[in-house]
Design a protein around this motif. Structure first.
Motif, mmCIF file in Angstrom:
data_model
loop_
_atom_site.group_PDB
_atom_site.id
_atom_site.type_symbol
_atom_site.label_atom_id
_atom_site.label_comp_id
_atom_site.label_asym_id
_atom_site.label_seq_id
_atom_site.Cartn_x
_atom_site.Cartn_y
_atom_site.Cartn_z
ATOM 1 N N TYR A 1 1.192 -1.300 0.149
ATOM 2 C CA TYR A 1 -0.237 -0.143 0.022
ATOM 3 C C TYR A 1 1.189 1.353 0.181
ATOM 4 O O TYR A 1 0.306 2.055 -0.265
ATOM 5 N N LEU A 2 2.134 1.674 0.141
ATOM 6 C CA LEU A 2 2.548 2.195 0.478
ATOM 7 C C LEU A 2 4.025 3.377 -0.303
ATOM 8 O O LEU A 2 3.187 4.396 -0.814
ATOM 9 N N PRO A 3 3.295 1.971 -1.868
ATOM 10 C CA PRO A 3 4.132 2.771 -2.950
ATOM 11 C C PRO A 3 2.283 4.112 -3.290
ATOM 12 O O PRO A 3 2.488 5.358 -3.415
ATOM 13 N N GLY A 4 0.923 3.445 -3.271
ATOM 14 C CA GLY A 4 0.315 4.423 -3.227
ATOM 15 C C GLY A 4 -0.379 5.868 -2.395
ATOM 16 O O GLY A 4 -0.939 6.376 -3.045
ATOM 17 N N MET A 5 0.172 5.460 -1.385
ATOM 18 C CA MET A 5 -0.084 5.569 -0.615
ATOM 19 C C MET A 5 1.497 7.318 -0.528
ATOM 20 O O MET A 5 1.053 8.198 -0.067
ATOM 21 N N ILE A 6 2.318 7.235 -0.645
ATOM 22 C CA ILE A 6 2.933 7.899 -1.497
ATOM 23 C C ILE A 6 2.924 9.348 -2.609
ATOM 24 O O ILE A 6 2.795 9.764 -2.801
ATOM 25 N N ALA A 7 2.685 8.116 -3.171
ATOM 26 C CA ALA A 7 1.806 9.283 -4.407
ATOM 27 C C ALA A 7 0.910 9.181 -4.539
ATOM 28 O O ALA A 7 0.158 10.378 -5.034
ATOM 29 N N GLY A 8 -0.500 8.594 -3.794
ATOM 30 C CA GLY A 8 -1.371 9.462 -3.442
ATOM 31 C C GLY A 8 -1.636 10.978 -3.043
ATOM 32 O O GLY A 8 -0.248 11.543 -2.490
ATOM 33 N N PRO A 9 -3.115 11.631 -3.121
ATOM 34 C CA PRO A 9 -3.433 13.148 -2.555
ATOM 35 C C PRO A 9 -2.845 13.463 -1.642
ATOM 36 O O PRO A 9 -2.750 12.303 -0.394
ATOM 37 N N ASP A 10 -2.270 14.070 -0.976
ATOM 38 C CA ASP A 10 -1.969 14.775 0.962
ATOM 39 C C ASP A 10 -1.793 14.044 1.492
ATOM 40 O O ASP A 10 -2.357 13.259 2.405
ATOM 41 N N PRO A 11 -0.306 13.238 1.065
ATOM 42 C CA PRO A 11 0.342 12.085 2.273
ATOM 43 C C PRO A 11 0.639 12.839 3.473
ATOM 44 O O PRO A 11 0.591 13.451 3.871
ATOM 45 N N GLU A 12 -0.068 12.011 4.484
ATOM 46 C CA GLU A 12 0.655 12.565 5.811
ATOM 47 C C GLU A 12 1.719 12.239 6.394
ATOM 48 O O GLU A 12 2.193 11.547 6.083
ATOM 49 N N ARG B 1 -2.644 -1.640 -7.359
ATOM 50 C CA ARG B 1 -2.180 -1.259 -8.651
ATOM 51 C C ARG B 1 -1.130 -0.505 -7.915
ATOM 52 O O ARG B 1 -0.495 0.505 -8.154
ATOM 53 N N LEU B 2 -0.046 -1.987 -7.988
ATOM 54 C CA LEU B 2 1.308 -1.801 -8.178
ATOM 55 C C LEU B 2 2.126 -1.245 -9.394
ATOM 56 O O LEU B 2 1.463 -1.916 -10.902
ATOM 57 N N THR B 3 3.193 -0.801 -10.064
ATOM 58 C CA THR B 3 3.806 -0.606 -10.761
ATOM 59 C C THR B 3 4.965 -1.502 -11.597
ATOM 60 O O THR B 3 5.168 -2.150 -9.945
ATOM 61 N N PRO B 4 4.715 -2.076 -13.008
ATOM 62 C CA PRO B 4 5.830 -3.406 -12.289
ATOM 63 C C PRO B 4 6.673 -2.887 -12.642
ATOM 64 O O PRO B 4 7.173 -2.539 -12.420
ATOM 65 N N TYR B 5 7.552 -4.067 -12.082
ATOM 66 C CA TYR B 5 9.494 -4.150 -12.052
ATOM 67 C C TYR B 5 9.990 -4.917 -13.417
ATOM 68 O O TYR B 5 9.432 -6.171 -13.428
ATOM 69 N N GLU B 6 10.802 -4.730 -14.105
ATOM 70 C CA GLU B 6 11.327 -5.666 -14.832
ATOM 71 C C GLU B 6 12.937 -5.459 -14.745
ATOM 72 O O GLU B 6 13.397 -4.495 -14.444
ATOM 73 N N ALA B 7 13.607 -6.500 -15.033
ATOM 74 C CA ALA B 7 15.600 -6.656 -15.192
ATOM 75 C C ALA B 7 16.285 -7.734 -15.146
ATOM 76 O O ALA B 7 15.428 -8.799 -15.189
ATOM 77 N N ASP B 8 17.109 -7.761 -15.774
ATOM 78 C CA ASP B 8 18.060 -9.144 -15.467
ATOM 79 C C ASP B 8 18.665 -9.241 -14.352
ATOM 80 O O ASP B 8 18.968 -9.278 -13.716
ATOM 81 N N VAL B 9 18.558 -10.682 -14.656
ATOM 82 C CA VAL B 9 19.075 -11.298 -13.623
ATOM 83 C C VAL B 9 21.682 -11.336 -14.075
ATOM 84 O O VAL B 9 21.112 -11.719 -14.688
ATOM 85 N N ASP B 10 22.101 -11.673 -13.060
ATOM 86 C CA ASP B 10 22.850 -11.776 -13.717
ATOM 87 C C ASP B 10 22.947 -12.977 -12.432
ATOM 88 O O ASP B 10 23.427 -14.498 -12.043
ATOM 89 N N ILE B 11 23.148 -14.092 -14.381
ATOM 90 C CA ILE B 11 22.877 -15.688 -13.643
ATOM 91 C C ILE B 11 25.189 -15.934 -13.291
ATOM 92 O O ILE B 11 24.432 -17.245 -12.457
ATOM 93 N N GLU B 12 25.603 -15.223 -13.476
ATOM 94 C CA GLU B 12 26.499 -16.323 -13.492
ATOM 95 C C GLU B 12 26.662 -15.603 -11.562
ATOM 96 O O GLU B 12 27.048 -16.777 -10.844
ATOM 97 N N VAL B 13 26.143 -14.928 -11.040
ATOM 98 C CA VAL B 13 26.239 -14.423 -9.525
ATOM 99 C C VAL B 13 25.568 -15.682 -8.588
ATOM 100 O O VAL B 13 25.074 -16.423 -7.584
ATOM 101 N N ALA B 14 24.414 -15.976 -9.440
ATOM 102 C CA ALA B 14 23.283 -16.505 -9.226
ATOM 103 C C ALA B 14 23.711 -17.859 -9.144
ATOM 104 O O ALA B 14 23.678 -18.491 -7.911
#
Ligand code: FE
Ligand code: FE
Lengths: 285, 95, 285, 95
Positions: free
Chosen positions: C15-26, C90-103
């Motif tokens: 819920y935090l991302p929406g609360m931060i982006a929302g109007p008039d955060p406490e 209502r979350l924003t998607p995230y995409e990234a490469d995986v560092d396979i060598e480290v994994a």
């Protein structure tokens, strides 16, 4: 405290039951039949209340989307093998209750002994379980606790980790609150090749088989762990890493030499090993 | 690194009769949308097991797959399989 | 040898991302926004080549049919969260490469350091990954290595195992052949309840939150491990065991007190903690 | 011990739209053949979340399930949910 009463390791070669039941078995197969009848008697004599069965899964169920190195099954009942295994090998199905109390007890203790078991409430057992169970307890009347190990999908844990996990399971059993008599049944491989260039109709590496069984007979876990590297096992045959489960048994036996051990080379299939530790009379460590 | 995707196809065809039928009906369609290299895709469509073996398909399921889907006479397939993959030795099959 | 450059632990409250982006955060939410902007700057300053992200899965993907306590993801690329999470929060998607060598490096080293990681070649990351990544690296330009922990499906490993696994991951990083600069990002919970009788619109247990963050600030891992039992965490709120990931971070920091630590109580959601260890200047053990 | 089977239903309905539709069309048919106790089956069919909570369904997915399938007005459902399960305290939800 639960009591560990017997440890038995045999093969899960899915062709073996059919060769034994078939017409005119060759001497090596008759020998395997006699050996495994002895193993059955040994386990019966140890009067276990539960069989902890340590074996693999042949990518029938656990796959590389979520591949745990060690997993405990804790559904109330289980059966196997997979339909396509029955079709391919004409195997007899096996069904048994799962001793959920012991399964959950091991799972709960595992962290304390430094082992990270995955768990499953919905699973079946493939031929790596049903074949040895069919040899050692065809009555299907003793509840089991299946422990699955990854020996098929690299990277698999190295031999010393299998040894350590065996030792840890021994300690977990010793602190289990249940008063159960626990028998261990495990299945693995010696040198075997499936889907590679070598034929699978005889041992894929007699030298590996003889060497490793000699070391097991001597209780020389240190040398086994040193020599049974992924590279050496793969060179012996591309599914030979199933040997790792025998290393786990050596850990369970705290490195003691087995009370019975043997190896035969039938002419038309992989080598047939057995190893057994009788613990009912106490175990000199 | 799409070796995992090849293994996934092999295993689906072995374990799942619906997948088997779909593969046999139209392999190209069955593979559509999967993250496979051209070589892998062609190897699967043609049931070119030596090519798949060379690319690092898991030998255990590759042989199960081949025995399951081989369209021609299967007598002698085992021996032929061993002979045809032998030149490729032991490719790494870790995913 | 890889170099560990920064360790950051924050919440994954969806819920935090929406609360931060929302109007008039406490004010409490504005404070969280400022804190997490600082964490983002810290990670940027540490110039990591790869982010090892340690977080949970909310039964979105790993389930009790095959539930590993610790799993490393090693597919080439990943994304998230799950569709029903996007819908619900209502979350924003995230995409990234995986560092396979480290994994793969971590996976391969793990047995040697006594940890049994499961692995996956096909997975997604749920909000426990995407929310903290959205705060700390919204650019989505650094490859990640996801490590999933089971904090949802009991039995989960006890706190001391999370601590040990943290220590072990530190040692694995130190022997990785790659020369990468490694940042650790982890998300967890303080007291939170979901689907239980307590309301989730404020900290479910202020006393637990304050006590644990005070102990973390002091680097007192021993007391944290002693007090953060399954029973105490559950009493604090039925999903509080997500706290375990912070215990793992303490292990990664070898018990050292963090360089930055804080806790705020917004009026309308769970407490917002942060903790960071800066390691670029060397780490006094 | 069929608690796992309850959780499995809850999760399927949350994660899989096809399962959701099947459940909403005919819950009894959707549950057929599953190893559930009579109480669990009835609890699922009636969306009787307090009963399922009491039986040890995983609270996290039970609430997700309830929010997803609740057939009536959902305003106030969250508060009502908390109030109605409160008498049952914290049942063990380990499978
Ligand atoms: Fe095998
Ligand atoms: Fe969470």
């Amino acid at each position: 405290m639960a009591e560990l009463v017997e440890i038995i390791g045999i093969t899960h070669n899915p062709y073996l039951p059919g060769m034994i039941a078939g017409p005119d078995p060759e001497p090596g197969i008759c020998q395997a039949e006699a050996d495994y009848a002895r193993m059955r008697q040994k386990m019966a004599d140890a009067r276990p209340d539960v069989l902890v069965v340590i074996a693999s899964d042949h990518l029938n169920q656990w796959f590389m989307d979520n591949m745990p190195p060690f997993l405990i099954g804790k559904a109330p009942r289980t059966h196997g093998p997979a339909p396509q295994e029955v079709r391919t090998f004409r195997l007899t199905p096996y069904e048994a209750d799962v001793d959920i109390e012991v399964a959950k007890g091991l799972l709960r203790e595992s962290s304390r002994f430094g082992v990270d078991f995955a768990f499953s409430d919905e699973f079946f057992i493939d031929h790596a379980f049903t074949v040895p169970l069919g040899f050692v307890r065809p009555e299907m009347d003793i509840p089991i606790v299946p422990i699955f190990t990854n020996v098929m999908a690299p990277p698999i844990p190295p031999a010393d980790r299998f040894y350590q996990v065996g030792q840890a399971i021994r300690r977990m059993i010793e602190v289990l609150p249940s008063g159960r008599r626990i028998g261990i049944l495990s299945s693995g491989h010696l040198a075997v090749e499936v889907g590679g260039p070598k034929s699978s109709s005889y041992s894929a590496d007699v030298e590996f088989d003889e060497r490793m069984m000699k070391l097991i007979a001597a209780g020389d876990a240190e040398t086994v762990v040193k020599e049974a590297t992924w590279e050496r096992m793969l060179q012996a045959g591309n599914v030979t890493p199933g040997f790792s489960n025998y290393v786990l048994l050596m850990g369970l036996a705290h490195g003691r030499a087995p009370d019975a051990v043997g190896l035969h080379f039938p002419k038309k299939t992989a080598a047939v090993p057995y190893m057994a530790w009788d613990l009912t009379q106490g175990d000199a460590r | 690194m799409t070796r995992y995707q090849v293994d996934k196809v092999l295993r689906q065809v072995i374990n799942d009769d619906t997948a088997l039928e779909a593969f046999q009906r139209d392999a190209a369609a069955f593979l559509e949308g999967r993250d496979l290299s051209d070589e892998e895709r062609k190897g699967l469509i043609d049931i070119d097991y030596p090519a798949l073996y060379k690319l690092g398909a898991h030998p255990f399921i590759l042989s199960g797959f081949t025995m399951r889907v081989w369209p021609a006479d299967r007598r002698g397939l085992q021996a032929e399989y061993q002979e045809r993959i032998a030149p490729h030795g032991y490719p790494d099959f870790e995913t």
